[in-house]
Design a protein around this motif. Structure first.
Motif, short mmCIF file in Angstrom:
data_model
loop_
_atom_site.label_atom_id
_atom_site.label_comp_id
_atom_site.label_asym_id
_atom_site.label_seq_id
_atom_site.Cartn_x
_atom_site.Cartn_y
_atom_site.Cartn_z
N UNK A 147 20.92 37.85 27.80
CA UNK A 147 20.17 38.40 26.66
C UNK A 147 20.51 37.60 25.42
N UNK A 148 19.48 37.33 24.61
CA UNK A 148 19.67 36.60 23.35
C UNK A 148 18.88 37.28 22.26
N UNK A 149 19.32 37.08 21.04
CA UNK A 149 18.64 37.62 19.86
C UNK A 149 17.38 36.82 19.58
N UNK A 150 16.46 37.43 18.87
CA UNK A 150 15.24 36.73 18.43
C UNK A 150 15.63 35.61 17.48
N UNK A 151 14.79 34.57 17.43
CA UNK A 151 15.01 33.48 16.50
C UNK A 151 15.15 32.14 17.20
#
Length: 105
Positions: free
Chosen positions: A63-67
């Motif tokens: 999982x990764x953050x938006x951007x």
């Protein structure tokens, strides 16, 4: 052509799909940067495939953050990949994108 009436420009619309930018440098000699942008947080699968579609390696599976994100990739680390053409695939819940890359010996 005649135009009658006001012209308005709305705010920029953000992409709702992931964007896999160009791999640079390409062709790859020692290492390359893979830039990608995620419109929303979520699970990311970034993989390398040979020209027949066989998955050769997984670069990201988390999982990764938006951007904006950048990954530095060395295709020769641990004897990973011989010289040749490959496809980098970015897959998220919002969609999939692919880019071709050439790895030099």
């Amino acid at each position: 052509v005649q135009w009658h009436g006001p012209i308005s420009v709305g705010p920029a619309v953000a992409s709702t799909r992931p964007v896999l930018a160009a791999v640079h440098p390409n062709p790859v000699l020692m290492e390359a940067n893979i830039d990608y942008n995620l419109p929303q947080a979520g699970r990311v699968l970034l993989t390398i495939h040979d020209v027949s579609g066989r998955r050769m390696t997984v670069l990201v599976d988390q999982s990764q953050e938006a951007g904006q994100h950048t990954l530095t990739w060395n295709p020769k680390a641990n004897g990973q990949l011989p010289a040749g053409f490959y496809v980098i695939r970015l897959h998220t819940q919002a969609g999939t994108q692919a880019r071709k890359v050439l790895v030099f010996p």
